[in-house]
Design an enzyme around this catalytic site. Structure first.
Site, mmCIF file in Angstrom:
data_model
loop_
_atom_site.group_PDB
_atom_site.id
_atom_site.type_symbol
_atom_site.label_atom_id
_atom_site.label_comp_id
_atom_site.label_asym_id
_atom_site.label_seq_id
_atom_site.Cartn_x
_atom_site.Cartn_y
_atom_site.Cartn_z
ATOM 1 N N PHE A 127 0.883 -1.115 0.093
ATOM 2 C CA PHE A 127 -0.023 0.018 -0.133
ATOM 3 C C PHE A 127 0.980 1.260 -0.067
ATOM 4 O O PHE A 127 1.980 1.254 0.535
ATOM 5 C CB PHE A 127 -1.054 -0.092 1.249
ATOM 6 C CG PHE A 127 -1.891 -0.914 1.249
ATOM 7 C CD1 PHE A 127 -3.173 -0.842 0.763
ATOM 8 C CD2 PHE A 127 -1.429 -2.314 2.023
ATOM 9 C CE1 PHE A 127 -4.184 -1.929 0.660
ATOM 10 C CE2 PHE A 127 -2.488 -3.343 1.865
ATOM 11 C CZ PHE A 127 -3.863 -3.267 1.327
ATOM 12 N N ASP A 128 0.437 2.367 -0.721
ATOM 13 C CA ASP A 128 1.158 3.679 -0.545
ATOM 14 C C ASP A 128 0.876 4.278 1.000
ATOM 15 O O ASP A 128 -0.126 3.528 1.728
ATOM 16 C CB ASP A 128 0.744 4.686 -1.767
ATOM 17 C CG ASP A 128 -0.801 4.798 -1.807
ATOM 18 O OD1 ASP A 128 -1.436 4.618 -0.771
ATOM 19 O OD2 ASP A 128 -1.126 5.392 -2.633
ATOM 20 N N LYS A 129 1.035 5.641 1.097
ATOM 21 C CA LYS A 129 0.954 6.233 2.545
ATOM 22 C C LYS A 129 -0.628 6.484 2.584
ATOM 23 O O LYS A 129 -1.006 6.658 3.815
ATOM 24 C CB LYS A 129 1.664 7.357 2.426
ATOM 25 C CG LYS A 129 1.020 8.744 1.342
ATOM 26 C CD LYS A 129 2.096 9.706 1.110
ATOM 27 C CE LYS A 129 1.697 10.849 0.238
ATOM 28 N NZ LYS A 129 0.151 11.191 0.382
ATOM 29 N N THR A 130 -1.437 6.609 1.552
ATOM 30 C CA THR A 130 -2.803 6.593 1.906
ATOM 31 C C THR A 130 -3.606 5.312 2.250
ATOM 32 O O THR A 130 -4.774 5.539 2.551
ATOM 33 C CB THR A 130 -3.565 7.317 0.527
ATOM 34 O OG1 THR A 130 -3.527 6.456 -0.301
ATOM 35 C CG2 THR A 130 -2.647 8.713 0.309
ATOM 36 N N GLY A 131 -2.908 4.241 1.968
ATOM 37 C CA GLY A 131 -3.714 2.908 2.167
ATOM 38 C C GLY A 131 -4.443 2.742 0.968
ATOM 39 O O GLY A 131 -5.246 2.007 1.185
#
Length: 333
Positions: free
Chosen positions: A325-329
Site C-alpha cells: 500500500f502507499d501512504k494513503t492506504g
C-alpha cells in the site's frame, strides 16, 4: 409470494409433522399428516416444481428436478399408502422443502445486505445542486443538472457531479475515492469528483459528467455488476449440476429395477428405495454456496471501501501473497 412468506408457512406446518419423527402420533394420524404436508408441498414447493418443469421443457435437469422428484413422489406415495398399513413419508417431503427454503431465505438475506452496501454508496451523493443559470443562482434536483452547467459549491457542501473548477479555490476531502486523509487543494482548471466534500472556500465548476456518467455512479454499477457476475467456480458448479442430476436420476431408476426385477421386491418397496436415492442426493449447497459467497464478498468489500470488479477477480485474489500500500492506504489493481 416471497421466499420468506413461503418459508414461514412451510415451517408452521412442518414443525408438527416433525413430532412424528420422535414417535409421537398426531391426533387424526395419517390424515392429519396429509393435511399438514399439503400446504408445504403446494405452497412451499411451488418454485421447485415450476423450476423442474421449466428445465424439463428445455431438456435440462437442475437441482429443482431432484427436489421436485424426491418430494413429489414421497408425497404422492404417502397419499396412496394412507389406510394400507404402510409407512407414510409426509414429514420427509415437508422437512426437505422447508430446509431448502431456509437456504434460499439465507441467500435472499445476503442479497439484501449486499444491496444495502450499494445503497450506502448511492447515499454519498448530494441530493441537489446550486446552479448558475441565466445569471441567477437556482437550487435544482441532482437529476436536473446538465453537462455544461456552472455549479456553485459552498464550504461544507458536497460536490454534486464531476466537473472542472472555473472560479475560486478551496480544499476538498476526496478520501471517499482516493483514501487520502488530507483535503486536496483545488484551483481553476482542477477536476472535482461528485460526492466529495468541499471543506473551506467556495468554488464554481462546470459540470462535465452527470447522472450515470459520474465516477460514483460508475463505482455503484461496478459493485452491482460484480454481485451478479459468475465466478469460474460457479460455472464449474453449474456444469457439475448438469451432469450430477441426470446421473442421480439414472441411479434411482437402476435402484428401482434391481429391487423390483432382480430381488423381487414389491413395486412400492422398490419405488421407495428409488425415491430415497433422489432425496438423499439433493445437494442444495452446490447451487447456493457459490452465489451466496460471491455476494457476501462483494457486498462486504463495498462496505469497507474495497471495490471488487467481478467474481473472477474475487476468486483469483486467493492467490495473492503480498499486498503493498502507499501512504494513503489506497491500492488499485
Amino acid at each position: 409470494m416471497s421466499t420468506k412468506t413461503r418459508f414461514i408457512i412451510s415451517l408452521m406446518f412442518t414443525l408438527p409433522l416433525a413430532l412424528s419423527m420422535f414417535g409421537l402420533m398426531l391426533p387424526g394420524g395419517e390424515y392429519t399428516m396429509w393435511a399438514l404436508a399439503t400446504p408445504v408441498v403446494t405452497i412451499g414447493g411451488y418454485p421447485f416444481f415450476v423450476g423442474a418443469w421449466s428445465a424439463f421443457k428445455h431438456r435440462l435437469a437442475s437441482m429443482d428436478t431432484l427436489v421436485a422428484l424426491g418430494t413429489g413422489v414421497a408425497f404422492l406415495y404417502s397419499v396412496y399408502a394412507i389406510g394400507l398399513g404402510r409407512a407414510v413419508y409426509f414429514e420427509v417431503a415437508a422437512l426437505l422443502i422447508t430446509f431448502i427454503l431456509l437456504g434460499k431465505l439465507f441467500e435472499d438475506l445476503t442479497r439484501t445486505r449486499a444491496s444495502d452496501a450499494i445503497e450506502k454508496l448511492i447515499g454519498l451523493q448530494a441530493t441537489e445542486a446550486l446552479v448558475l443559470r441565466d445569471g441567477k443562482e437556482t437550487h435544482v434536483p441532482l437529476g436536473d443538472v446538465r453537462v455544461g452547467d456552472l455549479v456553485i459549491v459552498k464550504p461544507g457542501e458536497k460536490i454534486a457531479v464531476d466537473g472542472v473548477v472555473t472560479e475560486g479555490s478551496s480544499t476538498i476531502d476526496e478520501a471517499m475515492v482516493t483514501g487520502e486523509s488530507l483535503p486536496v487543494a483545488k484551483h481553476a482548471g482542477d477536476t472535482v469528483i461528485g460526492a466529495t466534500i468541499n471543506t473551506t472556500g467556495s468554488l464554481t465548476f462546470r459540470a462535465a459528467r452527470v447522472g450515470s456518467d459520474t465516477l460514483l455512479a460508475q463505482i455503484v454499477e461496478l459493485v452491482r455488476t460484480a454481485q451478479t457476475s459468475r465466478a469460474p467456480i460457479q460455472k464449474l458448479a453449474d456444469q457439475v449440476s448438469g451432469v450430477f442430476v441426470p446421473i442421480v436420476v439414472i441411479l434411482a431408476i437402476v435402484t428401482f429395477n434391481i429391487w423390483f426385477v432382480l430381488l423381487g421386491a414389491s413395486f412400492i418397496t422398490a419405488l421407495l428405495f428409488a425415491v430415497a436415492v433422489v432425496v438423499i442426493a439433493c445437494p442444495c449447497a452446490l447451487g447456493l454456496a457459490t452465489p451466496t459467497a460471491l455476494m457476501v464478498g462483494t457486498g462486504r468489500g463495498a462496505s469497507l471501501g474495497i471495490l471488487i470488479k467481478s467474481g473472477e477477480v474475487l476468486e483469483s485474489a486467493r492467490g495473492i501473497k503480498y499486498v503493498v500500500f502507499d501512504k494513503t492506504g489506497t491500492i488499485t489493481a
